[in-house]
Design a protein around this motif. Structure first.
Motif, PDB file in Angstrom:
ATOM      1  N   ARG A   1      15.733  16.912   8.244  1.00 53.68           N
ATOM      2  CA  ARG A   1      15.972  17.439   6.888  1.00 53.68           C
ATOM      3  C   ARG A   1      15.393  16.494   5.829  1.00 53.68           C
ATOM      4  O   ARG A   1      14.766  16.937   4.876  1.00 53.68           O
ATOM      5  N   LEU A   2      15.583  15.195   6.034  1.00 52.44           N
ATOM      6  CA  LEU A   2      15.029  14.220   5.088  1.00 52.44           C
ATOM      7  C   LEU A   2      13.508  14.175   5.160  1.00 52.44           C
ATOM      8  O   LEU A   2      12.838  14.021   4.142  1.00 52.44           O
ATOM      9  N   LEU A   3      12.964  14.315   6.377  1.00 52.02           N
ATOM     10  CA  LEU A   3      11.504  14.373   6.517  1.00 52.02           C
ATOM     11  C   LEU A   3      10.925  15.567   5.760  1.00 52.02           C
ATOM     12  O   LEU A   3       9.887  15.447   5.111  1.00 52.02           O
ATOM     13  N   LEU A   4      11.617  16.700   5.836  1.00 45.88           N
ATOM     14  CA  LEU A   4      11.153  17.889   5.122  1.00 45.88           C
ATOM     15  C   LEU A   4      11.169  17.652   3.615  1.00 45.88           C
ATOM     16  O   LEU A   4      10.196  17.968   2.919  1.00 45.88           O
ATOM     17  N   ILE A   5      12.261  17.081   3.117  1.00 48.45           N
ATOM     18  CA  ILE A   5      12.347  16.789   1.677  1.00 48.45           C
ATOM     19  C   ILE A   5      11.249  15.813   1.271  1.00 48.45           C
ATOM     20  O   ILE A   5      10.563  16.005   0.262  1.00 48.45           O
ATOM     21  N   GLN A   6      11.067  14.762   2.071  1.00 49.74           N
ATOM     22  CA  GLN A   6      10.031  13.773   1.787  1.00 49.74           C
ATOM     23  C   GLN A   6       8.646  14.423   1.808  1.00 49.74           C
ATOM     24  O   GLN A   6       7.829  14.187   0.917  1.00 49.74           O
TER      25      GLN A   6
ATOM     26  N   PRO B   1       0.784  -1.229   0.000  1.00 48.16           N
ATOM     27  CA  PRO B   1       0.000   0.000   0.000  1.00 48.16           C
ATOM     28  C   PRO B   1       0.819   1.285   0.000  1.00 48.16           C
ATOM     29  O   PRO B   1       0.285   2.345  -0.249  1.00 48.16           O
ATOM     30  N   VAL B   2       2.123   1.215   0.241  1.00 51.20           N
ATOM     31  CA  VAL B   2       2.929   2.430   0.285  1.00 51.20           C
ATOM     32  C   VAL B   2       3.350   2.883  -1.122  1.00 51.20           C
ATOM     33  O   VAL B   2       3.713   4.027  -1.320  1.00 51.20           O
ATOM     34  N   VAL B   3       3.268   1.998  -2.102  1.00 46.64           N
ATOM     35  CA  VAL B   3       3.692   2.316  -3.471  1.00 46.64           C
ATOM     36  C   VAL B   3       2.451   2.606  -4.305  1.00 46.64           C
ATOM     37  O   VAL B   3       1.544   1.780  -4.377  1.00 46.64           O
TER      38      VAL B   3
ATOM     39  N   VAL C   1       0.881   7.546   4.998  1.00 46.18           N
ATOM     40  CA  VAL C   1       1.383   6.404   5.768  1.00 46.18           C
ATOM     41  C   VAL C   1       2.903   6.327   5.658  1.00 46.18           C
ATOM     42  O   VAL C   1       3.600   6.118   6.658  1.00 46.18           O
ATOM     43  N   ALA C   2       3.434   6.505   4.457  1.00 48.54           N
ATOM     44  CA  ALA C   2       4.890   6.456   4.264  1.00 48.54           C
ATOM     45  C   ALA C   2       5.576   7.549   5.084  1.00 48.54           C
ATOM     46  O   ALA C   2       6.619   7.313   5.709  1.00 48.54           O
ATOM     47  N   LEU C   3       4.986   8.739   5.102  1.00 51.96           N
ATOM     48  CA  LEU C   3       5.560   9.829   5.880  1.00 51.96           C
ATOM     49  C   LEU C   3       5.505   9.523   7.378  1.00 51.96           C
ATOM     50  O   LEU C   3       6.472   9.748   8.100  1.00 51.96           O
ATOM     51  N   LEU C   4       4.397   8.978   7.829  1.00 50.59           N
ATOM     52  CA  LEU C   4       4.269   8.618   9.245  1.00 50.59           C
ATOM     53  C   LEU C   4       5.253   7.512   9.643  1.00 50.59           C
ATOM     54  O   LEU C   4       5.799   7.534  10.748  1.00 50.59           O
ATOM     55  N   ILE C   5       5.482   6.579   8.747  1.00 47.49           N
ATOM     56  CA  ILE C   5       6.478   5.528   9.022  1.00 47.49           C
ATOM     57  C   ILE C   5       7.860   6.158   9.163  1.00 47.49           C
ATOM     58  O   ILE C   5       8.635   5.803  10.050  1.00 47.49           O
ATOM     59  N   SER C   6       8.159   7.117   8.297  1.00 46.82           N
ATOM     60  CA  SER C   6       9.450   7.806   8.386  1.00 46.82           C
ATOM     61  C   SER C   6       9.594   8.535   9.719  1.00 46.82           C
ATOM     62  O   SER C   6      10.667   8.526  10.327  1.00 46.82           O
ATOM     63  N   VAL C   7       8.529   9.170  10.173  1.00 44.01           N
ATOM     64  CA  VAL C   7       8.555   9.857  11.471  1.00 44.01           C
ATOM     65  C   VAL C   7       8.775   8.834  12.590  1.00 44.01           C
ATOM     66  O   VAL C   7       9.609   9.042  13.476  1.00 44.01           O
ATOM     67  N   ALA C   8       8.053   7.704  12.517  1.00 46.54           N
ATOM     68  CA  ALA C   8       8.186   6.675  13.543  1.00 46.54           C
ATOM     69  C   ALA C   8       9.590   6.070  13.560  1.00 46.54           C
ATOM     70  O   ALA C   8      10.072   5.646  14.619  1.00 46.54           O
ATOM     71  N   LEU C   9      10.241   6.044  12.406  1.00 47.03           N
ATOM     72  CA  LEU C   9      11.596   5.488  12.325  1.00 47.03           C
ATOM     73  C   LEU C   9      12.670   6.529  12.639  1.00 47.03           C
ATOM     74  O   LEU C   9      13.859   6.265  12.473  1.00 47.03           O
ATOM     75  N   SER C  10      12.251   7.703  13.061  1.00 44.57           N
ATOM     76  CA  SER C  10      13.159   8.793  13.434  1.00 44.57           C
ATOM     77  C   SER C  10      14.100   9.203  12.300  1.00 44.57           C
ATOM     78  O   SER C  10      15.297   9.409  12.506  1.00 44.57           O
TER      79      SER C  10
ATOM     80  N   MET D   1       6.225  14.586  -1.421  1.00 45.97           N
ATOM     81  CA  MET D   1       4.918  13.939  -1.334  1.00 45.97           C
ATOM     82  C   MET D   1       3.787  14.957  -1.388  1.00 45.97           C
ATOM     83  O   MET D   1       2.731  14.686  -1.963  1.00 45.97           O
ATOM     84  N   GLY D   2       4.008  16.109  -0.802  1.00 44.68           N
ATOM     85  CA  GLY D   2       2.993  17.158  -0.870  1.00 44.68           C
ATOM     86  C   GLY D   2       2.758  17.610  -2.302  1.00 44.68           C
ATOM     87  O   GLY D   2       1.617  17.800  -2.731  1.00 44.68           O
ATOM     88  N   GLY D   3       3.847  17.769  -3.053  1.00 40.62           N
ATOM     89  CA  GLY D   3       3.708  18.132  -4.464  1.00 40.62           C
ATOM     90  C   GLY D   3       3.001  17.051  -5.258  1.00 40.62           C
ATOM     91  O   GLY D   3       2.125  17.329  -6.083  1.00 40.62           O
ATOM     92  N   ALA D   4       3.377  15.787  -5.002  1.00 39.39           N
ATOM     93  CA  ALA D   4       2.725  14.673  -5.697  1.00 39.39           C
ATOM     94  C   ALA D   4       1.246  14.597  -5.326  1.00 39.39           C
ATOM     95  O   ALA D   4       0.384  14.391  -6.187  1.00 39.39           O
TER      96      ALA D   4
END
Length: 124
Positions: free
Chosen positions: A95-100, A23-25, A82-91, A104-107
């Protein structure tokens, strides 16, 4: 050049199939890209995709109306979240969270800005 288009179509179709299972792809953009690449390289594979019962309608909606069905929009945006939340949960580093988040916001903005396409009746 034909082989490059064929390779791109194969990779995109593989990613789209992975998106059906994971579901993340996202599925829709990869299938549309695969159809485009196959239209440049393999009429047989292009026809297979456009006639496919699951993938064909999304390709037809895109071609005819530049549309993505609301169901696929909701799935795509939900999976991005969900992918963004997983990234947050994985710490993941901020800077990478902002890029992500920006990517994703643009997409998500692009996907949500597309028309929904024609309404289908229950028999279609």
């Amino acid at each position: 050049m034909r082989l490059l288009w064929l390779a791109l179509g194969g990779v995109a179709l593989f990613a789209g199939i992975v998106g059906v299972v994971l579901p993340v792809v996202p599925t829709t953009p990869f299938v549309i890209l695969a159809a485009f690449a196959f239209s440049k390289s393999s009429p047989r594979l292009h026809a297979y995709l456009t006639d496919h019962p699951r993938f064909g309608p999304m390709i037809a909606d895109w071609r005819a109306h530049g549309a993505i069905a609301p169901r696929y929009k909701a799935m795509a945006v939900s999976m991005m979240l969900v992918a963004l939340l997983i990234s947050v949960a994985l710490s993941v580093p901020p800077r990478l969270l902002l890029i992500q988040a920006l990517c994703m916001g643009g997409a998500a903005a692009f996907v949500l800005s597309r028309p929904n396409g024609p309404r289908r009746t229950a028999g279609k």
